[in-house]
Design a protein around this motif. Structure first.
Motif, PDB file in Angstrom:
ATOM      1  N   HIS A 192       0.808  -1.279  -0.109  1.00 60.70           N
ATOM      2  CA  HIS A 192       0.058   0.085  -0.003  1.00 60.70           C
ATOM      3  C   HIS A 192       1.041   1.199   0.002  1.00 60.70           C
ATOM      4  N   GLU A 193       1.910   1.362   0.751  1.00 58.56           N
ATOM      5  CA  GLU A 193       2.708   2.211   0.937  1.00 58.56           C
ATOM      6  C   GLU A 193       3.367   2.760  -0.327  1.00 58.56           C
ATOM      7  N   VAL A 194       3.725   1.758  -1.078  1.00 56.54           N
ATOM      8  CA  VAL A 194       4.627   1.925  -2.264  1.00 56.54           C
ATOM      9  C   VAL A 194       3.520   2.570  -3.314  1.00 56.54           C
ATOM     10  N   TRP A 195       2.616   1.914  -3.558  1.00 52.70           N
ATOM     11  CA  TRP A 195       1.520   2.429  -4.823  1.00 52.70           C
ATOM     12  C   TRP A 195       0.813   3.687  -4.273  1.00 52.70           C
ATOM     13  N   GLU A 196       0.750   3.961  -2.861  1.00 56.31           N
ATOM     14  CA  GLU A 196       0.168   5.298  -2.542  1.00 56.31           C
ATOM     15  C   GLU A 196       1.020   6.491  -2.769  1.00 56.31           C
ATOM     16  N   SER A 197       2.314   6.039  -2.708  1.00 57.04           N
ATOM     17  CA  SER A 197       3.450   7.373  -2.782  1.00 57.04           C
ATOM     18  C   SER A 197       3.705   7.408  -4.439  1.00 57.04           C
TER      19      SER A 197
END
Length: 422
Positions: A338-343
């Protein structure tokens, strides 16, 4: 295994960690303040009662005071237990809520916000204030002659000579006083000049020292500005390389994102991330080092045992420990994705290949090994269809066709020889 954080990633990590630590310390300090205040009031009341009973020297009062001290001790122990349980529940809630907590924040990092501006303290010097000019030297008042009073009455005829002599003596003395006055007045211009020259020399020395302090201040400002300019130049370089889709720049950006991702201390101290971006495949490969099972708290609560006057721990059931560990691995995996793609608002990463496991000493051979406990490959399109606020993590990993250890708490490795792209 472990990736050294880049410059900006480390800077973001330390800032985020410091902010979390300040919040934790503030909460702990407030709990401690309330506890100490409560204990202070109890101690003051107990001391007052003890003094009163000692003054009466009453045996019954002394026994009552002893019972009161014992009661206060028990309450203090129970208060300590409450504090320990509050800390424990806070820690367990943070572990259980690592996925939920990241959903409440935007993981995108605007690199422009990392641009720095040099901050200079105001210039200060002990020589900033000009020396006061010397005050004008005023001439003393000019003396005047005061003749002796003339004789009067019948004796005036016989005292003329005596009066004349006194007048002559007074005139002579006045002459000396007046001459000294004239000499003092004549010296005023010279004294004034000397004072002005002394002031000029002191003022010149002040200005010289002030200029020295200013040059040193300017040099310090220039050095601060040089450091900031160098950091901003590195930032510009990163932004430009990221726009060109350079793998190292994408890696550094992801490192900044992970640097912002602050886990509870027990997890942060026992976990790590390694990653590498392929611009050809537009894929990010991630290796997550999970905390080992023994690092996760196994205490359910603390309790005070009056019989032994000890604070004891009640352990979680093995089932609860196992469930918490499995959930932790699932949540860390989904949080990372999640953190990778949200960023990644620029859409540079189309897919992620992730492997998670635990560093472990193989008891059979005594060698360090990495036990793989989870592996998956997922596309951006598939992952962004998932509403993480409403899922059951284990079911989501099944949906993503992840290969997951059947008993991760026992460090049973996965069998992913066939790969995870099925």
């Amino acid at each position: 295994m472990g990736r050294r954080r880049g410059f900006f990633a480390e800077m973001q990590y330390q800032a985020a960690k410091a902010q979390k630590e300040r919040a934790r310390q503030a909460a702990a300090a407030e709990r401690e303040r309330v506890r100490l205040e409560r204990e202070m009031h109890r101690a003051q009341a107990a001391a007052a009662m003890a003094r009163e009973r000692m003054a009466r020297a009453d045996v019954q009062a002394a026994a009552q005071a002893e019972r009161e001290l014992k009661r206060l001790h028990i309450e203090a122990q129970q208060s300590k237990v409450e504090s320990l349980n509050a800390d424990l529940q806070e820690e367990l809630a943070a572990i259980d809520g690592i996925l939920e907590s990241t959903l409440a924040v935007d993981d995108y990092v605007d690199l422009e916000n990392l641009r720095r501006v040099a901050e200079h303290p105001p210039f200060q010097s002990a020589y900033q204030t000009a020396l006061a000019a010397p005050a004008p030297i005023s001439a003393p008042p000019e003396p005047y002659f005061q003749p002796p009073a003339p004789p009067a009455g019948i004796s005036a005829v016989f005292a003329k000579k005596k009066h004349a002599a006194a007048t002559a003596a007074a005139q002579a003395q006045f002459g000396q006083v007046h001459a000294a006055w004239r000499a003092a007045v004549a010296q005023i211009p010279q004294r004034q000049l000397a004072a002005a020259q002394q002031h000029q020399a002191a003022e010149g020395e002040r200005l010289r020292r002030l200029a020295h302090d200013r040059r040193r201040y300017d040099a310090e400002c220039a050095e601060r500005q040089r450091i900031v300019d160098a950091e901003n130049a590195r930032l510009d370089d990163l932004i430009n390389r990221l726009a060109d889709n350079e793998p190292e720049a994408v890696d550094e950006y992801i490192g900044i994102v992970f640097g912002n991702s602050i886990y509870p201390d027990v997890i942060a101290a026992n976990s790590d991330f390694d990653f590498s971006y392929s611009s050809e495949l537009r894929e990010l490969s991630i290796t997550v080092v999970f905390p080992s099972p023994e690092t996760i708290p196994k205490t359910k609560l603390f309790r005070y045992v009056r019989a032994s006057d000890e604070i004891a721990e009640t352990a979680l059931t093995q089932k609860d420990v196992t469930t918490r560990y499995v959930n932790l691995l699932n949540n860390m995996t989904l949080r990372t994705l999640h953190e990778v793609w949200e960023s990644d608002r620029a859409g540079k990463i189309d897919s992620i290949s992730l492997v998670g496991g635990v560093n472990h000493v193989d008891p059979a051979v005594g060698q360090d090994v990495f036990v793989r406990l989870i592996a998956l490959a997922v596309s951006r399109e598939d992952f962004l269809q998932i509403d993480l606020a409403r899922i059951t993590p284990s079911e989501t990993l099944k949906h993503l066709r992840a290969v997951v250890s059947k008993t991760p708490h026992r460090l049973t490795p996965i069998d992913d020889k066939k790969g995870v792209r099925r």
